[in-house]
Design an enzyme around this catalytic site. Structure first.
Site, PDB file in Angstrom:
ATOM      1  N   ASN A 218       0.858  -1.186   0.000  1.00 56.18           N
ATOM      2  CA  ASN A 218       0.000   0.000   0.000  1.00 56.18           C
ATOM      3  C   ASN A 218       0.900   1.243   0.000  1.00 56.18           C
ATOM      4  O   ASN A 218       1.701   1.433   0.917  1.00 56.18           O
ATOM      5  CB  ASN A 218      -0.890  -0.050   1.257  1.00 56.18           C
ATOM      6  CG  ASN A 218      -1.768   1.180   1.411  1.00 56.18           C
ATOM      7  OD1 ASN A 218      -1.316   2.306   1.170  1.00 56.18           O
ATOM      8  ND2 ASN A 218      -2.991   0.993   1.840  1.00 56.18           N
TER       9      ASN A 218
ATOM     10  N   ARG B  58       4.615  18.438   0.480  1.00 54.10           N
ATOM     11  CA  ARG B  58       5.390  19.511  -0.132  1.00 54.10           C
ATOM     12  C   ARG B  58       4.783  20.001  -1.443  1.00 54.10           C
ATOM     13  O   ARG B  58       5.381  20.815  -2.131  1.00 54.10           O
ATOM     14  CB  ARG B  58       6.827  19.051  -0.383  1.00 54.10           C
ATOM     15  CG  ARG B  58       7.698  19.151   0.845  1.00 54.10           C
ATOM     16  CD  ARG B  58       7.887  20.609   1.226  1.00 54.10           C
ATOM     17  NE  ARG B  58       8.542  20.740   2.504  1.00 54.10           N
ATOM     18  CZ  ARG B  58       9.831  21.025   2.648  1.00 54.10           C
ATOM     19  NH1 ARG B  58      10.598  21.187   1.606  1.00 54.10           N
ATOM     20  NH2 ARG B  58      10.336  21.165   3.837  1.00 54.10           N
TER      21      ARG B  58
ATOM     22  N   HIS C  96      -5.447   3.165  -1.434  1.00 53.62           N
ATOM     23  CA  HIS C  96      -6.751   3.501  -0.854  1.00 53.62           C
ATOM     24  C   HIS C  96      -7.039   4.929  -1.304  1.00 53.62           C
ATOM     25  O   HIS C  96      -6.350   5.858  -0.890  1.00 53.62           O
ATOM     26  CB  HIS C  96      -6.660   3.414   0.681  1.00 53.62           C
ATOM     27  CG  HIS C  96      -7.968   3.536   1.373  1.00 53.62           C
ATOM     28  ND1 HIS C  96      -8.201   3.002   2.613  1.00 53.62           N
ATOM     29  CD2 HIS C  96      -9.136   4.106   0.998  1.00 53.62           C
ATOM     30  CE1 HIS C  96      -9.446   3.247   2.977  1.00 53.62           C
ATOM     31  NE2 HIS C  96     -10.023   3.935   2.015  1.00 53.62           N
TER      32      HIS C  96
ATOM     33  N   GLU D 182      -8.652   0.265  -3.126  1.00 57.41           N
ATOM     34  CA  GLU D 182      -9.465   0.229  -1.900  1.00 57.41           C
ATOM     35  C   GLU D 182     -10.274   1.502  -1.785  1.00 57.41           C
ATOM     36  O   GLU D 182      -9.801   2.574  -2.171  1.00 57.41           O
ATOM     37  CB  GLU D 182      -8.551   0.210  -0.667  1.00 57.41           C
ATOM     38  CG  GLU D 182      -7.896  -1.089  -0.379  1.00 57.41           C
ATOM     39  CD  GLU D 182      -7.026  -0.976   0.872  1.00 57.41           C
ATOM     40  OE1 GLU D 182      -6.446  -1.992   1.224  1.00 57.41           O
ATOM     41  OE2 GLU D 182      -6.917   0.119   1.461  1.00 57.41           O
TER      42      GLU D 182
ATOM     43  N   THR E  71      -7.602   6.409  10.039  1.00 54.44           N
ATOM     44  CA  THR E  71      -7.415   5.292   9.113  1.00 54.44           C
ATOM     45  C   THR E  71      -8.634   4.383   9.265  1.00 54.44           C
ATOM     46  O   THR E  71      -9.445   4.588  10.173  1.00 54.44           O
ATOM     47  CB  THR E  71      -6.097   4.540   9.422  1.00 54.44           C
ATOM     48  OG1 THR E  71      -5.906   3.510   8.445  1.00 54.44           O
ATOM     49  CG2 THR E  71      -6.087   3.937  10.808  1.00 54.44           C
TER      50      THR E  71
ATOM     51  N   HIS F 231      -4.008  -4.427   7.930  1.00 54.02           N
ATOM     52  CA  HIS F 231      -3.984  -3.373   8.934  1.00 54.02           C
ATOM     53  C   HIS F 231      -3.000  -3.671  10.034  1.00 54.02           C
ATOM     54  O   HIS F 231      -3.106  -4.678  10.716  1.00 54.02           O
ATOM     55  CB  HIS F 231      -5.360  -3.058   9.534  1.00 54.02           C
ATOM     56  CG  HIS F 231      -5.679  -1.613   9.349  1.00 54.02           C
ATOM     57  ND1 HIS F 231      -5.112  -0.632  10.124  1.00 54.02           N
ATOM     58  CD2 HIS F 231      -6.407  -0.994   8.412  1.00 54.02           C
ATOM     59  CE1 HIS F 231      -5.527   0.526   9.674  1.00 54.02           C
ATOM     60  NE2 HIS F 231      -6.307   0.354   8.634  1.00 54.02           N
TER      61      HIS F 231
ATOM     62  N   GLY G  29       0.945  -1.151   4.445  1.00 54.53           N
ATOM     63  CA  GLY G  29       1.402   0.191   4.108  1.00 54.53           C
ATOM     64  C   GLY G  29       2.264   0.814   5.178  1.00 54.53           C
ATOM     65  O   GLY G  29       3.484   0.915   5.044  1.00 54.53           O
TER      66      GLY G  29
HETATM   67  N1  PXP Z   1      -6.413  -2.568   4.507  1.00 48.31           N
HETATM   68  C1  PXP Z   1      -7.239  -1.519   4.516  1.00 48.31           C
HETATM   69  C2  PXP Z   1      -8.674  -1.743   4.192  1.00 48.31           C
HETATM   70  C3  PXP Z   1      -6.764  -0.228   4.818  1.00 48.31           C
HETATM   71  O1  PXP Z   1      -7.601   0.806   4.831  1.00 48.31           O
HETATM   72  C4  PXP Z   1      -5.397  -0.053   5.081  1.00 48.31           C
HETATM   73  C5  PXP Z   1      -4.853   1.313   5.365  1.00 48.31           C
HETATM   74  O2  PXP Z   1      -4.995   2.110   4.222  1.00 48.31           O
HETATM   75  C6  PXP Z   1      -4.569  -1.188   5.061  1.00 48.31           C
HETATM   76  C7  PXP Z   1      -5.101  -2.435   4.782  1.00 48.31           C
HETATM   77  C8  PXP Z   1      -3.109  -1.110   5.356  1.00 48.31           C
HETATM   78  O3  PXP Z   1      -2.931  -0.853   6.719  1.00 48.31           O
HETATM   79  P1  PXP Z   1      -1.493  -0.429   7.252  1.00 48.31           P
HETATM   80  O4  PXP Z   1      -1.187   0.908   6.642  1.00 48.31           O
HETATM   81  O5  PXP Z   1      -1.674  -0.371   8.744  1.00 48.31           O
HETATM   82  O6  PXP Z   1      -0.530  -1.489   6.812  1.00 48.31           O
END
Ligand code: PXP
Length: 251
Positions: A7, A18, A43, A73, A103, A194, A217
């Site tokens: 991500n 910036r 996302h 996403e 988030t 996540h 991410g």
């Molecule tokens: N899955 C979803 C649905 C998310 O909204 C996010 C964050 O954008 C992630 C995964 C990735 O989470 P993290 O940034 O904590 O790795």
């Protein structure tokens, strides 16, 4: 084995701070793909605080060209659905958004919210897009996504990640495992995401073999500050195979 979809929202966030084009998510995506990432995730939020529409277009085109997956996403707002149907990402992950949230912090509440997403799921699937629905780790509820026609669920792993290394770890891992099994029994593919990182990903890969993909991410981009992006991606790939790898200790 858990396939890694990187991500790149945090790269876009840094660029936006910036108002320039450095660091560019496109260049970051090239590096991730060349280091072996199976896919790229963006996302795309309505407030455009990180990814913009042109990022979605550029990264999706790159992924198609390089033969890797692109996972879009977002919440099922009309502009996002229209963009998905026009561009046809490999996967559309539907995520409920609460105004003002930092988030994503919860999955869909099914069947209550089913009517909000059922038409989007069928339109996207008719366009050849794989559809995943973001869900909490709740074994009793998770199969509800199948009844709506989804191909996959993405299990919200923040509670698992927060509990990792504490006395609640086995309980939260069990919830993810039971949910993944229930989803698989219902015919759903299983993604996860996540707060996954180099410490908690190997256990998930070993203990929950139903998980096919994780989108990661924040921790990955933070680790890249210390390790470099290519080396970080290589470590997350190994972690997704269930191999313990050295992580970055910041304390
Ligand atoms: N899955 C979803 C649905 C998310 O909204 C996010 C964050 O954008 C992630 C995964 C990735 O989470 P993290 O940034 O904590 O790795």
């Amino acid at each position: 084995m858990i396939q890694l979809s990187v991500n790149l929202n945090k790269v876009a966030l840094l660029r936006n701070s910036r108002g320039s084009d450095n660091p560019g998510p496109l260049q970051a995506a090239v590096t991730c793909i060349e280091a072996g990432a199976a896919g790229i995730t963006l996302h795309w939020r309505e407030d455009r605080r990180h990814a913009r529409e042109d990022d979605v277009r550029q990264l999706l085109a790159l992924c198609k060209q390089r033969g890797v997956e692109f996972n879009l996403e977002g919440d099922p707002r009309p502009e996002l659905v229209a963009l998905a149907l026009a561009l046809r990402p490999t996967q559309l992950t539907l995520v409920p958004v609460t105004p003002g949230e930092v988030t994503s912090d919860h999955g869909y509440d099914l069947p209550r919210q089913g009517p909000e997403i059922a038409p989007v799921i069928s339109a996207a699937r008719a366009a050849g897009i794989r559809v995943a629905v973001f869900m909490d780790a709740n074994a009793e509820r998770i199969a509800g996504a199948r009844e709506l026609g989804a191909d996959r669920v993405e299990i919200y792993t923040e509670p698992y990640a927060a509990a990792f290394g504490t006395e609640r770890a086995a309980f939260e891992l069990g919830r993810v495992r039971d949910s993944a099994r229930a989803a698989a029994r219902a015919g759903l593919g299983v993604n996860a995401g996540h707060d996954l990182n180099l410490d908690n990903l190997p256990t998930l890969a070993r203990e929950v073999p139903e998980i096919v993909e994780a989108s990661i991410g924040h921790a990955l981009i933070a680790d890249a500050l210390y390790l470099g992006l290519a080396e970080t991606v290589r470590r997350y790939r190994r972690a997704g195979e269930g191999i313990d790898v050295p992580s970055v200790k910041t304390k």
